[in-house]
Design a protein around this motif. Structure first.
Motif, short mmCIF file in Angstrom:
data_model
loop_
_atom_site.label_atom_id
_atom_site.label_comp_id
_atom_site.label_asym_id
_atom_site.label_seq_id
_atom_site.Cartn_x
_atom_site.Cartn_y
_atom_site.Cartn_z
N VAL A 191 0.86 -1.19 0.00
CA VAL A 191 0.00 0.00 0.00
C VAL A 191 0.90 1.24 0.00
CG1 VAL A 191 -1.63 1.35 1.39
CG2 VAL A 191 -2.00 -1.10 1.07
N MET A 192 1.94 1.25 0.84
CA MET A 192 2.85 2.40 0.89
C MET A 192 3.50 2.67 -0.46
SD MET A 192 4.94 1.88 4.40
CE MET A 192 4.13 1.41 5.90
N ALA A 193 3.76 1.58 -1.20
CA ALA A 193 4.40 1.73 -2.51
C ALA A 193 3.38 2.06 -3.59
CB ALA A 193 5.15 0.44 -2.86
N GLY A 194 2.11 2.06 -3.23
CA GLY A 194 1.07 2.38 -4.22
C GLY A 194 0.80 1.26 -5.19
N ARG A 195 1.17 0.06 -4.79
CA ARG A 195 1.01 -1.08 -5.71
C ARG A 195 -0.40 -1.66 -5.58
NH1 ARG A 195 5.56 -2.96 -4.66
NH2 ARG A 195 6.68 -2.34 -6.52
N ARG A 196 -0.92 -2.15 -6.71
CA ARG A 196 -2.24 -2.79 -6.68
C ARG A 196 -2.11 -4.15 -6.01
NH1 ARG A 196 -5.42 -5.99 -10.01
NH2 ARG A 196 -3.81 -6.24 -11.59
N ILE A 197 -3.04 -4.46 -5.13
CA ILE A 197 -2.96 -5.73 -4.40
C ILE A 197 -4.10 -6.63 -4.83
CG2 ILE A 197 -3.03 -6.79 -2.10
CD1 ILE A 197 -1.83 -4.14 -1.05
N VAL A 198 -3.75 -7.87 -5.15
CA VAL A 198 -4.76 -8.87 -5.48
C VAL A 198 -4.86 -9.78 -4.26
CG1 VAL A 198 -5.36 -10.76 -7.05
CG2 VAL A 198 -4.07 -8.79 -7.91
N HIS A 199 -6.04 -9.85 -3.66
CA HIS A 199 -6.22 -10.66 -2.45
C HIS A 199 -6.73 -12.03 -2.86
CE1 HIS A 199 -5.94 -7.06 0.18
NE2 HIS A 199 -6.45 -6.47 -0.89
N LEU A 200 -6.03 -13.07 -2.46
CA LEU A 200 -6.49 -14.43 -2.77
C LEU A 200 -6.90 -15.09 -1.44
CD1 LEU A 200 -6.87 -16.86 -4.66
CD2 LEU A 200 -4.45 -17.40 -4.32
N ALA A 201 -8.18 -15.36 -1.31
CA ALA A 201 -8.69 -15.93 -0.05
C ALA A 201 -8.39 -17.43 0.00
CB ALA A 201 -10.19 -15.69 0.05
N SER A 202 -8.15 -17.93 1.20
CA SER A 202 -8.03 -19.38 1.39
C SER A 202 -8.94 -19.76 2.54
CB SER A 202 -6.57 -19.78 1.68
OG SER A 202 -6.15 -19.22 2.91
N GLY A 203 -9.16 -21.07 2.69
CA GLY A 203 -10.09 -21.50 3.74
C GLY A 203 -9.93 -22.97 4.06
N ILE A 204 -10.89 -23.47 4.85
CA ILE A 204 -10.82 -24.87 5.29
C ILE A 204 -10.82 -25.82 4.08
CG2 ILE A 204 -12.16 -26.69 6.44
CD1 ILE A 204 -12.87 -24.75 8.60
N GLU A 205 -11.58 -25.47 3.04
CA GLU A 205 -11.71 -26.35 1.86
C GLU A 205 -10.34 -26.67 1.25
OE1 GLU A 205 -13.40 -23.26 2.95
OE2 GLU A 205 -12.55 -22.63 1.01
N ASP A 206 -9.45 -25.65 1.18
CA ASP A 206 -8.13 -25.91 0.58
C ASP A 206 -7.05 -26.03 1.65
OD1 ASP A 206 -7.72 -23.27 1.32
OD2 ASP A 206 -8.05 -22.47 -0.68
N GLY A 207 -7.45 -26.20 2.90
CA GLY A 207 -6.47 -26.33 3.99
C GLY A 207 -5.65 -25.06 4.17
N PHE A 208 -6.21 -23.90 3.74
CA PHE A 208 -5.50 -22.62 3.78
C PHE A 208 -4.24 -22.65 2.91
CE2 PHE A 208 -8.30 -22.44 7.40
CZ PHE A 208 -8.85 -21.16 7.28
N LEU A 209 -4.26 -23.52 1.89
CA LEU A 209 -3.13 -23.63 0.96
C LEU A 209 -3.69 -23.58 -0.46
CD1 LEU A 209 -1.37 -26.55 2.87
CD2 LEU A 209 -0.56 -24.18 2.75
N PRO A 210 -4.07 -22.40 -0.94
CA PRO A 210 -4.72 -22.33 -2.24
C PRO A 210 -3.77 -22.66 -3.39
CG PRO A 210 -4.27 -20.13 -1.43
CD PRO A 210 -3.88 -21.08 -0.33
N ALA A 211 -4.35 -23.16 -4.47
CA ALA A 211 -3.57 -23.48 -5.67
C ALA A 211 -3.62 -22.28 -6.61
CB ALA A 211 -4.18 -24.70 -6.35
N PRO A 212 -2.61 -22.13 -7.46
CA PRO A 212 -2.65 -21.00 -8.40
C PRO A 212 -3.76 -21.19 -9.42
CG PRO A 212 -0.78 -22.44 -8.84
CD PRO A 212 -1.41 -22.94 -7.60
N ASP A 213 -4.29 -20.10 -9.84
CA ASP A 213 -5.35 -20.13 -10.83
C ASP A 213 -4.79 -19.37 -12.04
OD1 ASP A 213 -7.51 -19.31 -12.38
OD2 ASP A 213 -8.87 -19.23 -10.66
N PRO A 214 -4.86 -19.97 -13.22
CA PRO A 214 -4.28 -19.28 -14.39
C PRO A 214 -4.89 -17.89 -14.61
CG PRO A 214 -5.10 -21.49 -14.96
CD PRO A 214 -5.45 -21.26 -13.53
N LYS A 215 -6.06 -17.66 -14.04
CA LYS A 215 -6.71 -16.35 -14.25
C LYS A 215 -6.12 -15.26 -13.34
CE LYS A 215 -11.13 -17.60 -13.74
NZ LYS A 215 -11.11 -19.05 -13.55
N LEU A 216 -5.31 -15.65 -12.35
CA LEU A 216 -4.78 -14.65 -11.42
C LEU A 216 -3.86 -13.69 -12.16
CD1 LEU A 216 -3.91 -16.90 -8.34
CD2 LEU A 216 -5.64 -15.08 -8.41
#
Ligand code: PLP
Length: 396
Positions: A139-164
């Motif tokens: 945020v300080m650098a003014g960079r755009r942040i993409v938030h990728l949520a994780s949860g119980i379904e993926d064990g809080f270890l999400p896989a990459p998505d080609p659309k990211l």
């Protein structure tokens, strides 16, 4: 008139730790006789190990002797420490040249400073729940942040998505706050994703020393392809109790290049311009961590925290509460019982059993309904907190 970096106005107040401090202060003022069991802090409770202490003393003596005195240290780190760290990686089968290792005064400094190497128009992916500094520094650098949520379904270890759509990504494994650890296969998919897009992974390995399942990777460089897409940021804070002593290291392979620019060379330019290195005394203390004696002693300290984790997870098991972490990480991430939200659970623990933890919601929206316990407290306090938890929740 000088124009400030207006991106600072976009920073959210460090609302999580501020709100915890406010609530605990108000409670203590109203109940001065009550002792608080602090299971929220990320700071360590055990002292530096004897091998480090004697190396620090010897280094102080060096500084008192004209023949052994050291003035400015090399900006990127003393050769003796860079070599010791490279040798430590070699023991795990990771070949690094010592000049691929940069000594720092801690991972926090590096996680933010390293952003100097990347264009501000690049987007940064943050896997949440996340260590709050990743978002803050970008945020300080003014960079755009993409938030990728994780949860119980993926064990809080999400896989990459080609659309990211992102060019930079933080991966923290073992994770703070969830304690989840990427397997080799899971991490490999992120390495492949990054190489395919030309992205760079900032791999935060601050908790690698807590891995006990040896099929899990300690370093991203254990994986094929990582040398062309990753920077690894490490710290002795939790590994060896250096939170107040301050020392970390960052690995930037010489194979990491984009648009004809070499990141290792760029970081040399950055360091030689912006720092004058880490103190000789502290680097000597750090080198002692990598001796056989130092390794044995830090394992003993880590086993104290691991025992704390066992005490807490046994209580959670007995109560039938879902959690992850605690085995290969010093954090336990649990689902708040009875459908409580993170702050409701926080208030209940504070008011009814004087246990202070960290509400998961503070690590990103997907952390709502979860809660973090740290295992860095003293064994006595952790045992008492676990007993109080059992008594409070055994009847729901
Ligand atoms: N990275 C993570 C995930 C952390 O949790 C912490 C500290 O809590 C750090 C980095 C910072 O470590 P250091 O003390 O080396 O600045």
């Amino acid at each position: 008139m000088i124009r400030p970096n207006m991106h600072y106005a976009d920073l959210k107040q460090s609302y999580l730790f501020y709100r915890i401090a406010q609530k605990t202060k108000a409670y203590s003022e109203a109940n001065p006789e009550k002792h608080l069991y602090r299971m929220g802090i990320g700071d360590v409770s055990q002292p530096l190990c004897p091998a480090v202490i004697s190396a620090l003393h010897a280094a102080v003596e060096d500084q008192a002797d004209a023949d052994r005195f050291h003035g400015y240290m090399p900006e990127c780190g003393a050769a003796f420490l860079r070599e010791a760290i490279a040798a430590h990686y070699a023991e795990r089968g990771v070949a690094l040249a010592p000049d691929e290792v940069f000594v720092s005064s801690g991972a926090s400094d590096e996680l933010g400073d390293i952003l100097d190497l990347f264009d501000r128009d690049s987007a940064c992916l943050v896997i949440e729940p996340a260590y709050p500094a990743y978002v803050g520094a970008n945020v300080m650098a003014g960079r755009r942040i993409v938030h990728l949520a994780s949860g119980i379904e993926d064990g809080f270890l999400p896989a990459p998505d080609p659309k990211l759509e992102a060019e930079l990504i933080y991966i923290c494994s073992p994770n703070n706050p969830t304690g989840a650890v990427f397997s080799r296969l899971q991490l490999q998919s992120w390495v492949d994703w990054a190489n395919a897009r030309g992205a760079v992974i900032l791999f935060d390995a601050a908790y690698e020393a807590f891995i006990e399942d040896e099929t899990l990777p300690h370093s991203i460089f254990e994986l094929p392809g990582a040398r062309t897409c990753a920077i690894e940021i490490c710290s002795l804070s939790k590994t060896a109790g250096f939170t107040g002593t301050r020392l970390g290291y960052t690995v930037i392979p010489k194979d990491l290049e984009r648009h004809g620019m070499n990141f290792n060379g760029m970081w040399v330019s950055n360091r030689t311009t912006k720092t004058n290195g880490v103190s000789y005394i502290i680097q000597r203390g750090a080198a002692a961590v990598f001796t056989p004696e130092g390794q044995r002693q830090i394992r003993e300290t880590i086993s104290i925290y691991k025992n704390n984790a066992r005490v807490l997870t046994e209580a959670l098991d007995a109560l039938g509460i879902w959690y992850t972490g605690g085995k290969n990480a010093p954090y336990i991430w649990l689902r708040c019982p009875g459908g409580m939200d993170s702050w409701e659970f926080f208030d209940r623990l504070l008011h009814e059993i004087q246990v202070v933890g960290t509400p998961g919601e503070g690590f990103g929206a997907c952390g709502e309904g979860f809660f973090r316990f740290s295992t860095f407290g003293s064994p006595e306090e952790t045992m008492e907190a676990a007993n109080r938890l059992r008594r409070l929740l055994k009847n729901g």
